[in-house]
Design a protein around this motif. Structure first.
Motif, short mmCIF file in Angstrom:
data_model
loop_
_atom_site.label_atom_id
_atom_site.label_comp_id
_atom_site.label_asym_id
_atom_site.label_seq_id
_atom_site.Cartn_x
_atom_site.Cartn_y
_atom_site.Cartn_z
N LYS A 1 -19.35 7.78 -3.68
CA LYS A 1 -20.20 6.60 -3.59
C LYS A 1 -19.40 5.39 -3.13
CE LYS A 1 -22.93 3.49 -6.54
NZ LYS A 1 -23.41 3.25 -7.93
N LEU A 2 -18.21 5.21 -3.67
CA LEU A 2 -17.40 4.05 -3.33
C LEU A 2 -16.86 4.13 -1.90
CD1 LEU A 2 -15.44 3.57 -6.68
CD2 LEU A 2 -17.39 2.25 -5.82
N LEU A 3 -16.50 5.34 -1.46
CA LEU A 3 -15.96 5.50 -0.12
C LEU A 3 -16.99 5.22 0.97
CD1 LEU A 3 -13.67 8.65 -0.47
CD2 LEU A 3 -12.94 6.35 0.15
N ALA B 1 -3.86 12.70 0.10
CA ALA B 1 -4.29 11.98 1.30
C ALA B 1 -3.14 11.80 2.28
CB ALA B 1 -4.85 10.61 0.92
N SER B 2 -3.48 11.73 3.58
CA SER B 2 -2.52 11.27 4.57
C SER B 2 -2.30 9.78 4.36
CB SER B 2 -3.06 11.52 5.98
OG SER B 2 -3.23 12.89 6.23
N MET C 1 0.81 -1.21 0.00
CA MET C 1 0.00 0.00 0.00
C MET C 1 0.84 1.26 0.00
SD MET C 1 -3.07 -0.93 2.58
CE MET C 1 -4.20 -2.24 2.23
N ARG C 2 2.14 1.10 -0.15
CA ARG C 2 3.03 2.25 -0.09
C ARG C 2 3.54 2.66 -1.45
NH1 ARG C 2 1.42 4.02 4.63
NH2 ARG C 2 1.65 2.48 6.25
N ASN C 3 2.88 2.19 -2.54
CA ASN C 3 3.40 2.49 -3.87
C ASN C 3 2.82 3.77 -4.46
OD1 ASN C 3 0.87 1.57 -4.20
ND2 ASN C 3 1.33 0.13 -5.84
N THR C 4 2.05 4.49 -3.66
CA THR C 4 1.56 5.79 -4.13
C THR C 4 2.64 6.82 -3.93
OG1 THR C 4 0.55 6.04 -1.97
CG2 THR C 4 -0.87 5.33 -3.75
N LEU D 1 -8.15 4.60 0.23
CA LEU D 1 -8.24 4.94 -1.20
C LEU D 1 -7.61 3.85 -2.07
CD1 LEU D 1 -7.31 8.73 -1.02
CD2 LEU D 1 -9.55 7.79 -1.69
N THR D 2 -6.52 3.27 -1.62
CA THR D 2 -5.87 2.20 -2.38
C THR D 2 -6.78 0.98 -2.47
OG1 THR D 2 -3.67 2.96 -1.76
CG2 THR D 2 -3.85 0.69 -2.50
N PHE D 3 -7.49 0.67 -1.39
CA PHE D 3 -8.46 -0.42 -1.43
C PHE D 3 -9.53 -0.14 -2.48
CE2 PHE D 3 -12.65 -2.02 -0.19
CZ PHE D 3 -12.40 -3.39 -0.18
N VAL D 4 -10.02 1.10 -2.50
CA VAL D 4 -11.02 1.48 -3.50
C VAL D 4 -10.46 1.35 -4.91
CG1 VAL D 4 -12.37 3.43 -4.41
CG2 VAL D 4 -12.32 2.99 -1.94
N LYS D 5 -9.27 1.87 -5.10
CA LYS D 5 -8.64 1.84 -6.42
C LYS D 5 -8.43 0.42 -6.92
CE LYS D 5 -4.58 3.47 -8.97
NZ LYS D 5 -3.32 4.25 -8.89
N ASP D 6 -7.96 -0.45 -6.04
CA ASP D 6 -7.60 -1.81 -6.44
C ASP D 6 -8.80 -2.74 -6.57
OD1 ASP D 6 -5.00 -0.98 -6.42
OD2 ASP D 6 -4.46 -1.98 -4.53
N ASN D 7 -9.89 -2.43 -5.85
CA ASN D 7 -10.99 -3.39 -5.78
C ASN D 7 -12.34 -2.90 -6.31
OD1 ASN D 7 -9.80 -5.74 -3.98
ND2 ASN D 7 -9.15 -3.82 -3.03
N LEU D 8 -12.55 -1.59 -6.36
CA LEU D 8 -13.89 -1.09 -6.68
C LEU D 8 -13.93 -0.10 -7.84
CD1 LEU D 8 -15.01 -0.32 -2.99
CD2 LEU D 8 -15.41 -2.43 -4.29
N ALA D 9 -12.85 0.63 -8.06
CA ALA D 9 -12.89 1.76 -8.99
C ALA D 9 -13.12 1.33 -10.44
CB ALA D 9 -11.60 2.57 -8.88
N LYS D 10 -12.48 0.27 -10.86
CA LYS D 10 -12.58 -0.15 -12.26
C LYS D 10 -14.02 -0.46 -12.65
CE LYS D 10 -10.59 -3.36 -15.63
NZ LYS D 10 -9.63 -4.49 -15.84
N LYS D 11 -14.71 -1.16 -11.79
CA LYS D 11 -16.10 -1.51 -12.07
C LYS D 11 -16.97 -0.27 -12.20
CE LYS D 11 -19.91 -4.40 -10.41
NZ LYS D 11 -20.36 -5.34 -9.34
N GLU D 12 -16.63 0.77 -11.44
CA GLU D 12 -17.40 2.02 -11.45
C GLU D 12 -16.94 2.96 -12.57
OE1 GLU D 12 -20.59 4.22 -9.97
OE2 GLU D 12 -19.92 2.22 -9.35
N GLY D 13 -15.85 2.58 -13.26
CA GLY D 13 -15.32 3.42 -14.33
C GLY D 13 -14.57 4.63 -13.81
N LEU D 14 -13.96 4.50 -12.64
CA LEU D 14 -13.23 5.61 -12.02
C LEU D 14 -11.73 5.41 -12.18
CD1 LEU D 14 -13.04 8.16 -10.23
CD2 LEU D 14 -13.09 6.63 -8.23
N ASP D 15 -11.06 6.36 -12.81
CA ASP D 15 -9.61 6.38 -12.92
C ASP D 15 -9.09 7.34 -11.85
OD1 ASP D 15 -6.99 6.17 -13.67
OD2 ASP D 15 -7.22 7.17 -15.61
N MET D 16 -8.28 6.83 -10.94
CA MET D 16 -7.87 7.63 -9.78
C MET D 16 -6.37 7.47 -9.52
SD MET D 16 -9.34 7.46 -5.86
CE MET D 16 -9.08 5.69 -5.74
#
Length: 274
Positions: free
Chosen positions: A251-253, A41-42, A1-4, A50-65
């Motif tokens: 919505k995802l958060l 983000a802190s 989770m530290r690759n941001t 946010l990383t959890f959202v990006k890796d698991n939920l964002a693609k399905k919602e069509g969110l590029d973050m």
């Protein structure tokens, strides 16, 4: 989770406040919603959530973050104000209100996600009552978190504050101090590092977790979540609330998946607010 992307801001914070605010109105066009949503983000727990959202939920919602990590409480807001990032996730409403008032910014909350209970920690005593007369307690030095720390100590009976002092309380507002506590005011991020040098320290939840402290287990005194105004939220510059990328992230958060992640990952040290 530290690759941001992590931005260390010991010098940057002060410079960004001047440069960022002078750039108000020169950032990206608020109507331009193309490209990824960059969120400041802190590190903990915000960037992890946010990383959890990006890796698991964002693609399905069509969110590029994209996620940018910051180590202070100033630069995420100045970067949001000048358009360097599209949103931020690190702060509570009393802090944002104070920041906007002092800096002429117009950042607004979008959706509240979680609470990080503020706690009193010590390497020298096991109970708050064991603090000796004249003990030194480190507290955050920014206006809102200092007041929040003092209110935590007052709620536990270690001190008493003037009635109605609110979110601008300072040690000068203490009316009763039976243990003659002394206060060392530090930048919030420095409070965990002070534990070997002071008798106790009031530490923000994110910095406690970063320092391998478990608020639900290690805090001598922990803030109550009941009617707590310090929930952390997604925020944007005013006018960007209707950005479709921001709406998707909001919505995802606040999804059941994120609530479960918070419960499983932080075991009561971070509490979902929805």
């Amino acid at each position: 989770m530290r690759n941001t992307a992590k931005i260390t801001t010991a010098v940057l914070a002060a410079g960004a406040l001047t440069l960022g605010l002078s750039a108000c109105g020169t950032g990206k066009d608020a109507s331009d919603t193309s490209g990824p949503l960059v969120v400041a983000a802190s590190s903990v727990p915000h960037a992890e959530i946010l990383t959890f959202v990006k890796d698991n939920l964002a693609k399905k919602e069509g969110l590029d973050m994209q996620i940018k990590e910051f180590t202070d409480y100033v630069t995420p807001n100045t970067a949001t104000q000048d358009g360097s990032v599209g949103a931020n996730y690190f702060q509570n409403k009393p802090y944002l209100d104070d920041f906007n008032k002092k800096n002429g910014t117009d950042i607004v909350p979008v959706v509240t996600v979680h609470l990080e209970p503020l706690g009193l920690y010590s390497h020298k005593v096991e109970k708050a009552d064991d603090l000796k007369s004249g003990a030194t307690v480190a507290i955050p030095n920014d206006t809102v978190n200092e007041a929040r720390a003092l209110k935590l100590l007052a709620a536990d009976g270690l001190i008493a504050l003037k009635a109605g002092v609110g979110n601008e309380a300072t040690p000068s507002d203490i009316t009763e101090n039976p243990k003659n506590l002394k206060f060392k005011e530090l930048e919030a991020a420095q409070t965990p590092r002070s534990l070997d040098d002071v008798d106790a320290a009031v530490i923000n939840g994110n910095y406690a977790i970063e320092s391998d402290l478990k608020p639900s287990e290690d805090a001598l005194v922990l803030e109550s979540p009941k009617n707590n105004p310090y929930g952390n939220f997604l925020a944007v510059k005013k006018g960007n609330e209707d950005d479709p990328r921001v709406k998707k992230l909001a919505k995802l958060l606040t999804s059941p998946e994120v609530k479960k992640f918070i419960q499983d990952e932080y075991a009561g040290s971070v509490l979902a607010s929805f």
